[in-house]
Design a protein around this motif. Structure first.
Motif, PDB file in Angstrom:
ATOM      1  N   LYS A 137       0.844  -1.205   0.000  1.00 46.92           N
ATOM      2  CA  LYS A 137       0.000   0.000   0.000  1.00 46.92           C
ATOM      3  C   LYS A 137       0.875   1.250   0.000  1.00 46.92           C
ATOM      4  CE  LYS A 137      -3.874  -2.292   2.296  1.00 46.92           C
ATOM      5  NZ  LYS A 137      -4.789  -2.319   3.454  1.00 46.92           N
ATOM      6  N   ASP A 138       0.857   2.021   1.085  1.00 49.24           N
ATOM      7  CA  ASP A 138       1.602   3.278   1.122  1.00 49.24           C
ATOM      8  C   ASP A 138       2.921   3.155   1.867  1.00 49.24           C
ATOM      9  OD1 ASP A 138      -0.413   4.556  -0.263  1.00 49.24           O
ATOM     10  OD2 ASP A 138      -1.503   5.114   1.561  1.00 49.24           O
ATOM     11  N   THR A 139       3.444   1.946   1.986  1.00 50.97           N
ATOM     12  CA  THR A 139       4.707   1.749   2.700  1.00 50.97           C
ATOM     13  C   THR A 139       5.639   0.848   1.905  1.00 50.97           C
ATOM     14  OG1 THR A 139       3.815  -0.179   3.896  1.00 50.97           O
ATOM     15  CG2 THR A 139       3.574   1.986   4.945  1.00 50.97           C
ATOM     16  N   ILE A 140       6.934   0.983   2.185  1.00 48.15           N
ATOM     17  CA  ILE A 140       7.951   0.070   1.664  1.00 48.15           C
ATOM     18  C   ILE A 140       8.360  -0.840   2.822  1.00 48.15           C
ATOM     19  CG2 ILE A 140      10.220  -0.167   0.619  1.00 48.15           C
ATOM     20  CD1 ILE A 140       8.156   1.098  -1.201  1.00 48.15           C
ATOM     21  N   VAL A 141       8.290  -2.154   2.584  1.00 48.95           N
ATOM     22  CA  VAL A 141       8.598  -3.133   3.625  1.00 48.95           C
ATOM     23  C   VAL A 141       9.901  -3.829   3.252  1.00 48.95           C
ATOM     24  CG1 VAL A 141       7.823  -5.173   4.863  1.00 48.95           C
ATOM     25  CG2 VAL A 141       6.156  -3.465   4.105  1.00 48.95           C
ATOM     26  N   MET A 142      10.882  -3.749   4.146  1.00 51.36           N
ATOM     27  CA  MET A 142      12.178  -4.402   3.966  1.00 51.36           C
ATOM     28  C   MET A 142      12.374  -5.358   5.139  1.00 51.36           C
ATOM     29  SD  MET A 142      14.326  -0.939   2.983  1.00 51.36           S
ATOM     30  CE  MET A 142      15.652  -1.784   2.134  1.00 51.36           C
ATOM     31  N   SER A 143      12.664  -6.606   4.840  1.00 56.75           N
ATOM     32  CA  SER A 143      12.776  -7.585   5.918  1.00 56.75           C
ATOM     33  C   SER A 143      14.020  -8.435   5.742  1.00 56.75           C
ATOM     34  CB  SER A 143      11.529  -8.479   5.975  1.00 56.75           C
ATOM     35  OG  SER A 143      11.405  -9.245   4.795  1.00 56.75           O
ATOM     36  N   VAL A 144      14.563  -8.873   6.886  1.00 58.93           N
ATOM     37  CA  VAL A 144      15.706  -9.782   6.943  1.00 58.93           C
ATOM     38  C   VAL A 144      15.274 -10.981   7.782  1.00 58.93           C
ATOM     39  CG1 VAL A 144      18.094 -10.080   7.644  1.00 58.93           C
ATOM     40  CG2 VAL A 144      17.330  -7.872   6.742  1.00 58.93           C
TER      41      VAL A 144
END
Length: 583
Positions: free
Chosen positions: A505-512
């Motif tokens: 949606k309106d966010t960037i999700v970065m995951s490790v």
């Protein structure tokens, strides 16, 4: 925290004090109301006894008159001592026209035909109690009781009356029970006060409002109420009730001020105790606050020391990575240089020199030498083989020289990357988050390789954001480094880290995500707290600073783990509006 604790204690002290004061006042009010009811029963009994004596005397005169209408009958009753004492009452008889014809005091000949009690007794045979009237001196109040006298044929023959001191009927006033401002009163059926005593003052007149107490009931069923008296404006706990046998009611009142005096003394004592306790509590909280301030200062100093230690540890870790990467590359350069040196030592340039010398020895008969001399016949083939060998050596050297050039370029890139990371600032710039994830990975790639950790990339195409590049890089390098440590501490063979970048949606999700040692459920709530670490040699600053950096970006940093040996996922969420967030 100490201040909040002190405020809560102060609130508890005063809430408890107020509740205790209210309970004390309520108990005093209930006691006053109960006392007024008890006193009402006592004084009602006294009033009934006095009224019975008066009524019995009137009935006696009435009976004697029915036997003989001789006025001297009254003297005979007086001689027989069947009448009340002359000191407190005056017993008299009137004729049908209202003239006093007999009296225990000197009132003969007085005309009372216009009085209320004479008129009322003409109409009814019931006991009549007139309103109190002041005496001739104006000092005392008189209360007159009367009954009708009838002739032989039942016609009106006059009135038997008793004039009594009004104070007699309230003489049982007890200051120990009623106080100095209590009230004891008799009230007629017309609600007019026949006699009233407050302390030592006896008076009459005024009306009593039953609505302040209850409906008209017998004294045994009466209720109490707090009433402001019309005659002096004082608040009293009042109980009142009808006597039943007589056309009167009894009213007892206890002054609120006097009844609550003891309770108010207790209230003052409670307030003093609460105030003293509050003062001591304030002093205690102030001391506790000062100690807390000292502890906070100590913690701040420790915090600054930890930050310095963390920065030094981070610098050492980066320096170690840089040195390790440069060292590995230098090893490659050294190997290539050694190989080139060995090739040059082993080259067949000396054979080429000897062949050229043979040719120089036969400048005039070179053709014959090449065709007839055994050495000359082998020379062309030797030169061909020599050329092939030199070409092979040249190719090998070029390969190693190219490798050396690439290694030197790699060293230069590592140094440039370190120099770019050293330029820490809050400058906002357009950042490709996928590229930034790759850069963060490169900072740890060799360490991941040493621990046989496989890296899986799951990158979506996302638009660049305008933000503080260093803050995001700091977070990602920390997360990847922690994932590497989690995998290296795990006993499983298939160590793996998964890096994801996607838009939600309106966010960037970065995951490790890693499949390493995982996190105990009890540690999850503390994972971002300053100083908390699960590493034996950790400083507990990395995740805390990462969470703070995420908050400065306007985003969040979350963690999820299914438990020990179940891996962990750290997720950095950055809003698309991060471009508008001040770093």
């Amino acid at each position: 925290m100490a201040v909040l604790f002190g405020v809560a204690l102060l609130a508890a002290v005063w809430i408890g004090t107020v509740a205790l004061i209210r309970a004390e006042q309520r108990a005093a009010e209930e006691q006053a109301a109960a006392s007024s009811q008890e006193l009402l029963q006592t004084y009602a009994a006294y009033a009934v006894r006095a009224l019975r004596e008066i009524d019995l005397a009137l009935r006696t005169v009435q009976f004697a008159h029915s036997v003989s209408d001789d006025p001297r009958t009254l003297d005979q009753l007086k001689a027989l001592e069947v009448l009340p004492p002359q000191l407190i009452v005056d017993v008299g008889i009137t004729s049908a026209d209202g003239v006093v014809i007999a009296s225990t005091r000197d009132r003969l000949g007085a005309n009372v035909s216009d009085t209320d009690y004479f008129i009322a007794s003409q109409r009814s045979e019931a006991l009549y109690i007139d309103r109190s009237r002041p005496s001739g001196t104006g000092q005392d109040w008189k209360l007159i009781f009367s009954r009708r006298l009838s002739g032989a044929n039942g016609s009106f023959a006059g009135v038997a009356f008793i004039e009594a001191e009004a104070a007699y009927f309230v003489s049982s006033y007890d200051s120990d029970k009623l106080g100095r401002h209590g009230v004891l009163a008799l009230i007629g059926t017309d609600d007019t006060v026949r006699v009233r005593r407050i302390g030592d003052d006896v008076s009459a007149g005024g009306r009593f409002d039953w609505s302040h107490v209850s409906e008209r009931t017998h004294v045994s069923d009466t209720a109490s109420g707090l009433v402001v008296s019309d005659w002096d404006g004082m608040s009293r706990y009042v109980s009142a009730g009808e006597l039943g046998l007589f056309p009167l009611s009894v009213m007892v009142g206890l002054a609120q001020e006097e009844q609550l005096e003891t309770a108010r003394g207790s209230v003052r004592r409670y307030r003093l105790i609460a105030a003293s306790g509050s003062g001591l509590l304030i002093i205690f909280v102030a001391a506790l606050g000062w100690m807390g301030w000292q502890v906070a200062q100590s913690q701040q100093r420790e915090h600054r020391t930890r930050i310095i230690s963390a920065r030094e540890a981070g610098m050492a870790e980066i320096a170690t990575n840089v040195l390790h990467n440069v060292g590995n590359t230098l090893n490659s350069v050294n190997v290539s240089a050694t190989v080139v040196a060995e090739k040059l030592k082993q080259t067949k340039l000396s054979g080429l020199t000897r062949a050229i010398a043979l040719i120089h020895e036969h400048p005039n008969d070179l053709a014959e030498f090449l065709s007839s001399d055994p050495r000359g016949r082998h020379l062309p083939m030797y030169l061909v083989q020599l050329a092939q060998s030199l070409q092979t050596d040249q190719d090998a050297c070029m390969t190693h020289l190219t490798s050396m050039r690439d290694s030197v370029e790699h060293i230069r890139q590592i140094v440039m990357m370190q120099q770019s990371l050293a330029k820490v600032s809050a400058v906002r710039e357009n950042v490709d988050l996928v590229e930034l994830m790759e850069t963060s990975l490169q900072m740890n790639v060799d360490a991941l390789g040493r621990h046989s950790v496989q890296v899986v990339r799951e990158f979506d195409t996302v638009l660049p954001l305008t933000l503080n590049k260093h803050s995001v890089l700091q977070i990602l390098v920390n997360l990847i480094s922690n994932a590497k440590h989690a995998c290296s501490a795990s006993a499983r063979a298939d160590k793996m880290i998964t890096l994801r970048v996607r838009r939600d949606k309106d966010t960037i999700v970065m995951s490790v995500a890693d499949n390493g040692v995982g996190i105990h459920p009890e540690s999850l709530p503390q994972i971002f707290q300053h100083g908390f670490t699960t590493k034996p040699n950790g400083h507990g600053f990395g995740l805390h600073s990462s969470a703070m950096a995420a908050r400065e970006l306007g985003g969040t940093l979350h963690v999820h783990s299914d438990g020990v040996d179940r891996g962990a996922v750290f997720t950095l969420t950055i809003p698309m509006k991060a471009s508008a967030v001040t770093s």
